[in-house]
Design a protein around this motif. Structure first.
Motif, PDB file in Angstrom:
ATOM      1  N   UNK A  65       0.826  -1.200   0.000  1.00  0.00           N
ATOM      2  CA  UNK A  65       0.000   0.000   0.000  1.00  0.00           C
ATOM      3  C   UNK A  65       0.865   1.257   0.000  1.00  0.00           C
ATOM      4  N   UNK A  66       2.163   1.099   0.323  1.00  0.00           N
ATOM      5  CA  UNK A  66       3.090   2.222   0.335  1.00  0.00           C
ATOM      6  C   UNK A  66       3.687   2.502  -1.041  1.00  0.00           C
ATOM      7  N   UNK A  67       3.314   1.715  -2.035  1.00  0.00           N
ATOM      8  CA  UNK A  67       3.902   1.853  -3.363  1.00  0.00           C
ATOM      9  C   UNK A  67       3.665   3.241  -3.942  1.00  0.00           C
ATOM     10  N   UNK A  68       4.758   3.871  -4.399  1.00  0.00           N
ATOM     11  CA  UNK A  68       4.665   5.177  -5.035  1.00  0.00           C
ATOM     12  C   UNK A  68       5.377   5.198  -6.380  1.00  0.00           C
ATOM     13  N   UNK A  69       5.860   4.068  -6.816  1.00  0.00           N
ATOM     14  CA  UNK A  69       6.634   4.001  -8.042  1.00  0.00           C
ATOM     15  C   UNK A  69       7.857   3.128  -7.826  1.00  0.00           C
ATOM     16  N   UNK A  70       8.719   3.107  -8.799  1.00  0.00           N
ATOM     17  CA  UNK A  70       9.897   2.257  -8.713  1.00  0.00           C
ATOM     18  C   UNK A  70      11.166   3.096  -8.805  1.00  0.00           C
ATOM     19  N   UNK A  71      12.292   2.466  -8.565  1.00  0.00           N
ATOM     20  CA  UNK A  71      13.580   3.078  -8.847  1.00  0.00           C
ATOM     21  C   UNK A  71      14.273   2.213  -9.890  1.00  0.00           C
ATOM     22  N   UNK A  72      15.293   2.714 -10.535  1.00  0.00           N
ATOM     23  CA  UNK A  72      15.872   2.010 -11.671  1.00  0.00           C
ATOM     24  C   UNK A  72      17.367   1.806 -11.477  1.00  0.00           C
ATOM     25  N   UNK A  73      17.882   0.809 -12.176  1.00  0.00           N
ATOM     26  CA  UNK A  73      19.280   0.445 -12.008  1.00  0.00           C
ATOM     27  C   UNK A  73      19.807  -0.216 -13.264  1.00  0.00           C
ATOM     28  N   UNK A  74      21.085  -0.045 -13.518  1.00  0.00           N
ATOM     29  CA  UNK A  74      21.758  -0.816 -14.565  1.00  0.00           C
ATOM     30  C   UNK A  74      22.047  -2.216 -14.031  1.00  0.00           C
ATOM     31  N   UNK A  75      22.061  -3.187 -14.925  1.00  0.00           N
ATOM     32  CA  UNK A  75      22.412  -4.554 -14.526  1.00  0.00           C
ATOM     33  C   UNK A  75      22.576  -5.411 -15.764  1.00  0.00           C
ATOM     34  N   UNK A  76      23.290  -6.498 -15.590  1.00  0.00           N
ATOM     35  CA  UNK A  76      23.430  -7.516 -16.635  1.00  0.00           C
ATOM     36  C   UNK A  76      23.470  -8.870 -15.962  1.00  0.00           C
ATOM     37  N   UNK A  77      22.902  -9.854 -16.600  1.00  0.00           N
ATOM     38  CA  UNK A  77      22.911 -11.209 -16.056  1.00  0.00           C
ATOM     39  C   UNK A  77      22.976 -12.206 -17.205  1.00  0.00           C
ATOM     40  N   UNK A  78      23.824 -13.216 -17.063  1.00  0.00           N
ATOM     41  CA  UNK A  78      23.983 -14.237 -18.091  1.00  0.00           C
ATOM     42  C   UNK A  78      23.959 -15.618 -17.447  1.00  0.00           C
ATOM     43  N   UNK A  79      23.310 -16.563 -18.140  1.00  0.00           N
ATOM     44  CA  UNK A  79      23.228 -17.952 -17.699  1.00  0.00           C
ATOM     45  C   UNK A  79      23.765 -18.857 -18.793  1.00  0.00           C
TER      46      UNK A  79
ATOM     47  N   UNK B  91       7.676 -21.553  -4.627  1.00  0.00           N
ATOM     48  CA  UNK B  91       7.951 -20.122  -4.501  1.00  0.00           C
ATOM     49  C   UNK B  91       7.709 -19.443  -5.837  1.00  0.00           C
ATOM     50  N   UNK B  92       7.439 -18.149  -5.772  1.00  0.00           N
ATOM     51  CA  UNK B  92       7.286 -17.312  -6.961  1.00  0.00           C
ATOM     52  C   UNK B  92       8.272 -16.160  -6.860  1.00  0.00           C
ATOM     53  N   UNK B  93       9.079 -15.972  -7.897  1.00  0.00           N
ATOM     54  CA  UNK B  93       9.970 -14.817  -8.010  1.00  0.00           C
ATOM     55  C   UNK B  93       9.261 -13.832  -8.935  1.00  0.00           C
ATOM     56  N   UNK B  94       8.622 -12.858  -8.316  1.00  0.00           N
ATOM     57  CA  UNK B  94       7.719 -11.968  -9.034  1.00  0.00           C
ATOM     58  C   UNK B  94       8.455 -10.801  -9.679  1.00  0.00           C
ATOM     59  N   UNK B  95       7.906 -10.327 -10.786  1.00  0.00           N
ATOM     60  CA  UNK B  95       8.453  -9.165 -11.474  1.00  0.00           C
ATOM     61  C   UNK B  95       7.865  -7.855 -10.994  1.00  0.00           C
ATOM     62  N   UNK B  96       7.092  -7.857  -9.908  1.00  0.00           N
ATOM     63  CA  UNK B  96       6.500  -6.621  -9.386  1.00  0.00           C
ATOM     64  C   UNK B  96       7.592  -5.619  -9.036  1.00  0.00           C
ATOM     65  N   UNK B  97       7.321  -4.326  -9.291  1.00  0.00           N
ATOM     66  CA  UNK B  97       8.377  -3.326  -9.112  1.00  0.00           C
ATOM     67  C   UNK B  97       7.979  -2.095  -8.303  1.00  0.00           C
ATOM     68  N   UNK B  98       6.766  -2.069  -7.777  1.00  0.00           N
ATOM     69  CA  UNK B  98       6.342  -0.913  -6.984  1.00  0.00           C
ATOM     70  C   UNK B  98       5.433   0.048  -7.720  1.00  0.00           C
ATOM     71  N   UNK B  99       5.345  -0.077  -9.035  1.00  0.00           N
ATOM     72  CA  UNK B  99       4.353   0.701  -9.787  1.00  0.00           C
ATOM     73  C   UNK B  99       2.986   0.087  -9.543  1.00  0.00           C
ATOM     74  N   UNK B 100       2.032   0.867  -9.166  1.00  0.00           N
ATOM     75  CA  UNK B 100       0.729   0.316  -8.810  1.00  0.00           C
ATOM     76  C   UNK B 100       0.068  -0.418  -9.976  1.00  0.00           C
ATOM     77  N   UNK B 101       0.147   0.164 -11.182  1.00  0.00           N
ATOM     78  CA  UNK B 101      -0.467  -0.513 -12.326  1.00  0.00           C
ATOM     79  C   UNK B 101       0.260  -1.814 -12.635  1.00  0.00           C
ATOM     80  N   UNK B 102       1.582  -1.784 -12.623  1.00  0.00           N
ATOM     81  CA  UNK B 102       2.399  -2.960 -12.926  1.00  0.00           C
ATOM     82  C   UNK B 102       2.130  -4.075 -11.908  1.00  0.00           C
TER      83      UNK B 102
END
Length: 395
Positions: free
Chosen positions: A211-225, A281-292
């Motif tokens: 309920x405290x969600x006000x948006x997200x923050x962003x970051x650079x990243x890379x991941x390889x498998x 378990x679920x690793x969710x893609x939720x990011x803090x954006x209310x619509x997302x």
């Protein structure tokens, strides 16, 4: 999926960690999270510092930031998989890389140079990186990856799309192993666009499903498998983190993101030949954006039914921030480590799910992972959704 596909190598780069072990240490586990490092809330926008590259082998000087962080993550994954010393056929090792924005920052740099100095003075060193597949090609040369090759610049879910593509190549016998990854970097214009759309948290924090969600923050990243056919991986004595037992890839109109995600999750669970109740378990893609987060919750509820409110749900973006295409790949990395260690990583603080979206959020410390299957989700925001189901590797 009819053929065993395992994850045999993990590599990642984010602003506060390089490598799977350092990445895993960002998450609370058995005890409280130290306030100094683990679980600390970083700034609204995070970039990968040059100090992390000093820990890695020298890289080609002509590569842009996007290519450098993707090559760094790939080098870590290949080293982790032991491919650098293994006698493997390079023609049987392919590569698939995904990105949400690709070389957009490099294109900005090149065009700004032309506007400043004139069309005759475009920087040729910068120009060679103004196509997204330049990074994939350079990585192929550096690591002698001569099998199937693809670059997917297809939105925020491109990381899981690269994994989906890699699994297809292995399923069809076109390669014995696939190096799959994703990355995104930040630029002033990109940040301006995200800000104008109102997606960034004014406090510089992300509280997925809260309920405290006000948006997200962003970051650079890379991941390889490193994905590998099971028989080949066992033959060379590779470390087996997890098995990819199901993937789902769906598209639809942006107005139906929840339904599209539900269909992708159902496809992945069906391909894994399990029931939703068997997920641990679920690793969710939720990011803090209310619509997302609303799309994510509705999609999980549709696909998993009442189990959606019982299964432990963890939100890596509460730690990483929104890393765009790298987010799905990072979540798969965490899911593989969770299956190997038997712990679902927690997220900082006390997670309080919204009363409208009741979920069993993992917060503060990790939870034991008893069942052997986990689900990873990724939403593109523009109509694409993907899901992956992993299973712990059996001896």
């Amino acid at each position: 999926m009819s053929q065993g596909i395992v994850i045999s190598g993990l590599g990642a780069m984010c602003p506060r960690a390089a490598g799977r072990a350092a990445l895993w240490d960002l998450f609370p586990r058995e005890g409280p999270a130290p306030t100094s490092t683990r679980g600390a809330i970083p700034p609204e926008v995070e970039r990968i510092p040059e100090t992390l590259f000093a820990l890695l082998p020298p890289q080609p000087r002509h590569m842009d930031c996007f290519g450098r962080i993707l090559l760094a993550a790939t080098t870590l994954a290949i080293e982790d998989a032991g491919l650098g010393t293994a006698a493997v056929d390079p023609l049987q090792t392919g590569i698939a890389m995904g990105s949400g924005y690709g070389c957009l920052p490099t294109n900005e740099e090149y065009l700004e140079g032309i506007l400043e100095r004139g069309s005759r003075y475009g920087n040729p060193v910068v120009f060679q990186n103004t196509v997204t597949n330049a990074a994939t090609g350079a990585i192929s040369v550096v690591h002698n990856l001569r099998g199937p090759s693809a670059t997917l610049c297809s939105g925020w879910a491109a990381g899981l799309e690269a994994i989906h593509f890699g699994c297809q190549q292995l399923e069809e016998g076109l390669a014995e192993r696939m190096v799959v990854g994703s990355a995104d970097t930040l630029s002033p214009r990109l940040l301006e666009g995200l800000s104008l759309q109102g997606w960034l948290s004014p406090q510089g924090t992300a509280h997925p499903f809260s309920e405290e969600s006000e948006g997200t923050r962003v970051s650079e990243a890379a991941c390889t498998l490193v994905l590998e056919e099971l028989t080949q991986a066992r033959k060379r004595g590779a470390r087996l983190y997890a098995e990819v037992v199901g993937t789902g890839h769906r598209g639809g109109p942006p107005s139906e993101q929840a339904r599209t995600l539900a269909r992708a999750v159902k496809d992945a669970v069906h391909a894994a030949r399990i029931e939703p109740e068997q997920l641990g378990a679920v690793f969710s893609g939720a990011n803090g954006r209310r619509d997302f987060d609303g799309w994510e919750y509705s999609g999980l509820r549709d696909a998993l039914g009442t189990h959606a409110s019982r299964v432990p749900v963890t939100c890596p973006k509460a730690v990483f921030g929104e890393t765009f295409s790298a987010a799905g790949t990072l979540a798969v990395l965490l899911g593989a480590l969770a299956l190997e260690t038997g712990w679902v990583p927690g997220t900082p603080g006390e997670a309080r799910s919204s009363s409208e979206r009741p979920l069993n959020l993992v917060s503060g410390v990790a939870q034991r992972l008893a069942p052997e299957w986990v689900l990873i989700t990724a939403l593109g925001g523009e109509g694409t959704a993907l899901a992956v189901v992993l299973r712990g590797c059996r001896s």
